[in-house]
Design a protein around this motif. Structure first.
Motif, PDB file in Angstrom:
ATOM      1  N   ARG A  31      42.713  60.499  58.668  1.00 54.53           N
ATOM      2  CA  ARG A  31      41.481  60.463  59.463  1.00 54.53           C
ATOM      3  C   ARG A  31      41.672  59.676  60.753  1.00 54.53           C
ATOM      4  NH1 ARG A  31      37.085  63.429  57.692  1.00 54.53           N
ATOM      5  NH2 ARG A  31      36.245  62.279  59.437  1.00 54.53           N
ATOM      6  N   GLU A  32      41.386  60.309  61.875  1.00 56.07           N
ATOM      7  CA  GLU A  32      41.492  59.654  63.178  1.00 56.07           C
ATOM      8  C   GLU A  32      40.337  58.685  63.406  1.00 56.07           C
ATOM      9  OE1 GLU A  32      41.552  62.890  65.943  1.00 56.07           O
ATOM     10  OE2 GLU A  32      43.313  63.794  65.014  1.00 56.07           O
ATOM     11  N   ASP A  33      39.202  58.917  62.744  1.00 59.97           N
ATOM     12  CA  ASP A  33      37.999  58.140  63.010  1.00 59.97           C
ATOM     13  C   ASP A  33      37.685  57.107  61.922  1.00 59.97           C
ATOM     14  OD1 ASP A  33      37.439  60.046  61.108  1.00 59.97           O
ATOM     15  OD2 ASP A  33      35.485  60.589  61.930  1.00 59.97           O
ATOM     16  N   PHE A  34      38.628  56.854  61.013  1.00 60.29           N
ATOM     17  CA  PHE A  34      38.446  55.836  59.984  1.00 60.29           C
ATOM     18  C   PHE A  34      39.640  54.902  60.036  1.00 60.29           C
ATOM     19  CE2 PHE A  34      38.826  54.396  55.472  1.00 60.29           C
ATOM     20  CZ  PHE A  34      37.672  53.627  55.465  1.00 60.29           C
ATOM     21  N   PRO A  35      39.417  53.593  60.188  1.00 57.99           N
ATOM     22  CA  PRO A  35      40.521  52.663  60.418  1.00 57.99           C
ATOM     23  C   PRO A  35      41.270  52.217  59.171  1.00 57.99           C
ATOM     24  CG  PRO A  35      38.462  51.479  60.468  1.00 57.99           C
ATOM     25  CD  PRO A  35      38.112  52.935  60.321  1.00 57.99           C
ATOM     26  N   GLY A  36      40.909  52.743  58.009  1.00 57.62           N
ATOM     27  CA  GLY A  36      41.542  52.293  56.776  1.00 57.62           C
ATOM     28  C   GLY A  36      41.929  53.438  55.871  1.00 57.62           C
ATOM     29  N   THR A  37      42.274  53.079  54.640  1.00 61.73           N
ATOM     30  CA  THR A  37      42.538  54.046  53.587  1.00 61.73           C
ATOM     31  C   THR A  37      41.845  53.566  52.317  1.00 61.73           C
ATOM     32  OG1 THR A  37      44.643  52.956  53.088  1.00 61.73           O
ATOM     33  CG2 THR A  37      44.740  54.918  54.464  1.00 61.73           C
ATOM     34  N   VAL A  38      41.564  54.512  51.431  1.00 65.71           N
ATOM     35  CA  VAL A  38      40.943  54.223  50.145  1.00 65.71           C
ATOM     36  C   VAL A  38      41.891  54.729  49.069  1.00 65.71           C
ATOM     37  CG1 VAL A  38      38.958  54.653  48.654  1.00 65.71           C
ATOM     38  CG2 VAL A  38      38.632  54.450  51.126  1.00 65.71           C
ATOM     39  N   HIS A  39      42.202  53.869  48.101  1.00 65.50           N
ATOM     40  CA  HIS A  39      43.166  54.220  47.065  1.00 65.50           C
ATOM     41  C   HIS A  39      42.507  54.144  45.692  1.00 65.50           C
ATOM     42  CE1 HIS A  39      46.569  52.390  49.773  1.00 65.50           C
ATOM     43  NE2 HIS A  39      45.707  53.122  50.437  1.00 65.50           N
ATOM     44  N   LEU A  40      42.673  55.176  44.906  1.00 69.25           N
ATOM     45  CA  LEU A  40      42.334  55.126  43.488  1.00 69.25           C
ATOM     46  C   LEU A  40      43.659  54.844  42.792  1.00 69.25           C
ATOM     47  CD1 LEU A  40      40.318  55.486  41.182  1.00 69.25           C
ATOM     48  CD2 LEU A  40      40.893  57.929  41.187  1.00 69.25           C
ATOM     49  N   THR A  41      43.785  53.652  42.236  1.00 67.85           N
ATOM     50  CA  THR A  41      45.064  53.203  41.697  1.00 67.85           C
ATOM     51  C   THR A  41      44.968  52.965  40.203  1.00 67.85           C
ATOM     52  OG1 THR A  41      45.614  52.182  43.820  1.00 67.85           O
ATOM     53  CG2 THR A  41      46.893  51.472  41.916  1.00 67.85           C
ATOM     54  N   THR A  42      45.884  53.571  39.474  1.00 64.97           N
ATOM     55  CA  THR A  42      46.006  53.339  38.040  1.00 64.97           C
ATOM     56  C   THR A  42      47.133  52.349  37.839  1.00 64.97           C
ATOM     57  OG1 THR A  42      45.251  55.576  37.579  1.00 64.97           O
ATOM     58  CG2 THR A  42      46.414  54.425  35.803  1.00 64.97           C
ATOM     59  N   ILE A  43      46.785  51.179  37.354  1.00 65.50           N
ATOM     60  CA  ILE A  43      47.777  50.129  37.134  1.00 65.50           C
ATOM     61  C   ILE A  43      48.225  50.259  35.683  1.00 65.50           C
ATOM     62  CG2 ILE A  43      48.180  47.649  37.090  1.00 65.50           C
ATOM     63  CD1 ILE A  43      46.101  47.565  39.462  1.00 65.50           C
ATOM     64  N   THR A  44      49.491  50.631  35.505  1.00 65.49           N
ATOM     65  CA  THR A  44      50.013  50.942  34.188  1.00 65.49           C
ATOM     66  C   THR A  44      50.824  49.804  33.587  1.00 65.49           C
ATOM     67  OG1 THR A  44      51.954  51.962  35.207  1.00 65.49           O
ATOM     68  CG2 THR A  44      50.094  53.415  34.673  1.00 65.49           C
ATOM     69  N   THR A  45      51.167  48.851  34.407  1.00 65.10           N
ATOM     70  CA  THR A  45      51.983  47.736  33.967  1.00 65.10           C
ATOM     71  C   THR A  45      51.727  46.574  34.922  1.00 65.10           C
ATOM     72  OG1 THR A  45      54.254  47.067  33.428  1.00 65.10           O
ATOM     73  CG2 THR A  45      53.970  48.465  35.360  1.00 65.10           C
ATOM     74  N   ASP A  46      52.165  45.386  34.542  1.00 61.79           N
ATOM     75  CA  ASP A  46      52.003  44.258  35.452  1.00 61.79           C
ATOM     76  C   ASP A  46      52.718  44.562  36.758  1.00 61.79           C
ATOM     77  OD1 ASP A  46      50.742  43.078  33.324  1.00 61.79           O
ATOM     78  OD2 ASP A  46      52.265  41.553  32.979  1.00 61.79           O
ATOM     79  N   ALA A  47      52.027  44.409  37.849  1.00 62.09           N
ATOM     80  CA  ALA A  47      52.585  44.705  39.169  1.00 62.09           C
ATOM     81  C   ALA A  47      53.547  43.601  39.604  1.00 62.09           C
ATOM     82  CB  ALA A  47      51.456  44.837  40.187  1.00 62.09           C
ATOM     83  N   ARG A  48      54.415  43.942  40.528  1.00 60.12           N
ATOM     84  CA  ARG A  48      55.283  42.928  41.145  1.00 60.12           C
ATOM     85  C   ARG A  48      54.457  42.147  42.154  1.00 60.12           C
ATOM     86  NH1 ARG A  48      60.238  45.498  43.938  1.00 60.12           N
ATOM     87  NH2 ARG A  48      60.569  43.322  44.484  1.00 60.12           N
ATOM     88  N   THR A  49      54.680  40.853  42.200  1.00 56.97           N
ATOM     89  CA  THR A  49      54.013  40.028  43.193  1.00 56.97           C
ATOM     90  C   THR A  49      54.481  40.466  44.577  1.00 56.97           C
ATOM     91  OG1 THR A  49      53.885  38.175  41.665  1.00 56.97           O
ATOM     92  CG2 THR A  49      53.647  37.671  44.014  1.00 56.97           C
ATOM     93  N   HIS A  50      53.529  40.658  45.471  1.00 58.53           N
ATOM     94  CA  HIS A  50      53.839  41.094  46.829  1.00 58.53           C
ATOM     95  C   HIS A  50      52.761  40.574  47.772  1.00 58.53           C
ATOM     96  CE1 HIS A  50      51.030  44.140  45.370  1.00 58.53           C
ATOM     97  NE2 HIS A  50      50.764  44.433  46.636  1.00 58.53           N
ATOM     98  N   TYR A  51      52.985  40.785  49.061  1.00 58.55           N
ATOM     99  CA  TYR A  51      51.993  40.395  50.068  1.00 58.55           C
ATOM    100  C   TYR A  51      52.101  41.348  51.246  1.00 58.55           C
ATOM    101  CZ  TYR A  51      55.832  38.163  52.633  1.00 58.55           C
ATOM    102  OH  TYR A  51      56.996  37.921  53.313  1.00 58.55           O
ATOM    103  N   VAL A 101      41.596  50.797  39.551  1.00 52.14           N
ATOM    104  CA  VAL A 101      40.931  50.090  40.646  1.00 52.14           C
ATOM    105  C   VAL A 101      40.766  51.004  41.850  1.00 52.14           C
ATOM    106  CG1 VAL A 101      41.792  47.832  39.922  1.00 52.14           C
ATOM    107  CG2 VAL A 101      43.081  49.127  41.584  1.00 52.14           C
ATOM    108  N   LEU A 102      39.752  50.723  42.618  1.00 50.67           N
ATOM    109  CA  LEU A 102      39.555  51.341  43.925  1.00 50.67           C
ATOM    110  C   LEU A 102      39.962  50.278  44.933  1.00 50.67           C
ATOM    111  CD1 LEU A 102      38.363  53.900  45.282  1.00 50.67           C
ATOM    112  CD2 LEU A 102      36.270  52.586  45.556  1.00 50.67           C
TER     113      LEU A 102
END
Length: 117
Positions: A31-51, A101-102
């Motif tokens: 989208r050219e007119d939306f400054p972000g993204t929306v994610h539907l995320t299925t967390i299946t395991t403990d995630a790696r720490t990141h930033y 999570v969204l």
């Protein structure tokens, strides 16, 4: 689909892509007119720490196990459905436990801004 103007997107119909914590379905990246993204995320395991150096994220917990949590800068915070978590740039974070999570990312998600220590 047009890249400007109103839009309806069924996130669960998007192709899931592997991410460090499970699978993400990323919407509105084109989208050219939306400054972000929306994610539907299925967390299946403990995630790696990141930033992220530039991304701000808002996690909205849709579903989770009773012992699920979000770790922010080394501190584990329990979460439940309808919990919202603001993750600012530079915050080391990870999801702990199975959950759906969204995630709202601003600016648009960029995989090159996913950093691991």
């Amino acid at each position: 689909m047009s890249t400007t103007g109103p839009a309806i997107l069924e996130l669960d119909k998007l192709e899931a892509v592997a991410c460090p914590c499970g699978f993400a379905r990323r919407g509105f990246a084109d989208r050219e007119d939306f400054p972000g993204t929306v994610h539907l995320t299925t967390i299946t395991t403990d995630a790696r720490t990141h930033y992220h150096k530039t991304l701000t994220e808002v996690y909205v917990i849709l579903e989770c196990e009773s012992d699920a949590g979000i770790e922010l800068d080394g501190v584990l915070h329990p979460v439940r459905p309808k919990t919202s978590v603001l993750v600012t740039p530079g915050t080391r974070h990870r999801a702990v436990g199975k959950m759906e999570v969204l995630i709202l990312c601003l600016p648009k998600f960029d995989p090159s801004d996913e950093h691991f220590d």
